[in-house]
Design an enzyme around this catalytic site. Structure first.
Site, PDB file in Angstrom:
ATOM      1  NE  ARG A   7     -16.279   2.432  22.280  1.00  0.00           N
ATOM      2  CZ  ARG A   7     -15.522   2.506  23.372  1.00  0.00           C
ATOM      3  NH1 ARG A   7     -14.211   2.713  23.259  1.00  0.00           N
ATOM      4  NH2 ARG A   7     -16.052   2.373  24.572  1.00  0.00           N
TER       5      ARG A   7
ATOM      6  CE  LYS B 281      -8.480   1.703  22.414  1.00  0.00           C
ATOM      7  NZ  LYS B 281      -8.956   0.591  21.582  1.00  0.00           N
TER       8      LYS B 281
END
Length: 277
Positions: free
Chosen positions: A255, A221
């Protein structure tokens, strides 16, 4: 702690790794590398060979400003992949918010609905409750994918995320989803600045008071890019470090895109006695 899904009762005494399968042409993380159903099916098998415990299949990119596919487009992307994945004897999660897609993938045998909108879209909660034992992940997001990063603001990000998740947990259980079918996701990167994400990670252990497993997504991210100065394809080490930091603060499922690296890191942590439940 356990997570009940349709075909599997998942033992969370060790952290589980959820492998990401993006069946989208505009994913921020892989640029559409697995956009065709054929490539996505192959990627499912690769992630299982690398040690993934769960597969998470998504047909809608939720990066800021992403194109929203039609229901027909989303189904054309994910349904063939789900139909293949359910034959692989592993829990299959689908990352979606739409009632029509939820119903179709559950009809196809999916085990889990992983919803960034926390089952707030029209008909989505009702779609889940028509099936028995569906695993659900409820995520926090401030705003929507198109606007969430424009000016996110919190007075206390940990407290506000916790309050939202508590409210959604109560609403979903009241609607008939058993509590042991539910996990919670604080939504790193969804309507949060880098400072918000770091503060949330530092205070993440407080979310354990909600009494449900935490599913965490830090993989590749933008905040990791801001911290390290690395582009998205060079964030493997940062992603693994963030996953380990999340596990150390109570995460039960991580995840990730980079399954093999994350699995190896967790094995080393377990050998050193650093992963405990």
């Amino acid at each position: 702690m356990w997570w009940q899904t349709r075909r599997f009762r998942l033992d969370l005494s060790r952290p589980l790794v959820m492998g990401i399968v993006n069946v989208t042409p505009d994913s921020f993380s892989d640029g559409g590398l697995h956009a065709s159903p054929e490539a996505a099916c192959q990627h499912c098998e690769q992630l299982l060979n690398e040690g993934a415990d769960i597969l998470d299949i998504g047909g809608e990119s939720t990066r800021p400003g992403a194109h929203t596919p039609s229901v027909a487009e989303e189904l054309a992307r994910v349904l063939p992949v789900v139909q293949h994945a359910v034959t692989l004897r592993v829990p299959v999660s689908v990352d979606t918010s739409r009632a029509e897609v939820i119903s179709a993938v559950l009809d196809a045998g999916a085990d889990i609905i992983n919803d960034v909108r926390a089952l707030q879209s029209p008909g989505s909660l009702q779609a889940v409750t028509r099936y028995t034992g569906v695993g659900v992940c409820l995520m926090h997001m401030q705003g929507d994918p198109h606007s969430m990063q424009q000016a996110p603001h919190y007075d206390d990000v940990v407290a506000e995320v916790q309050q939202f998740l508590a409210q959604r947990l109560a609403a979903v259980t009241q609607a008939g989803v058993p509590e042991d079918c539910i996990t919670l996701d604080p939504g790193y990167g969804f309507g949060k600045t880098a400072a918000h994400n770091v503060a949330l990670l530092q205070g993440q252990a407080a979310l354990s008071a909600l009494g449900r497993p935490l599913l965490i997504g830090w993989s590749r991210k933008r905040t990791l890019g801001e911290i390290t100065g690395k582009p998205v394809h060079e964030r493997v080490a940062a992603s693994v470090a963030a996953a380990l930091a999340a596990v150390s603060r109570g995460a039960h499922i991580v995840r990730v895109h980079d399954v093999a690296a994350t699995v190896d890191a967790l094995k080393v942590w377990a050998a050193a006695g650093l992963v405990t439940r």
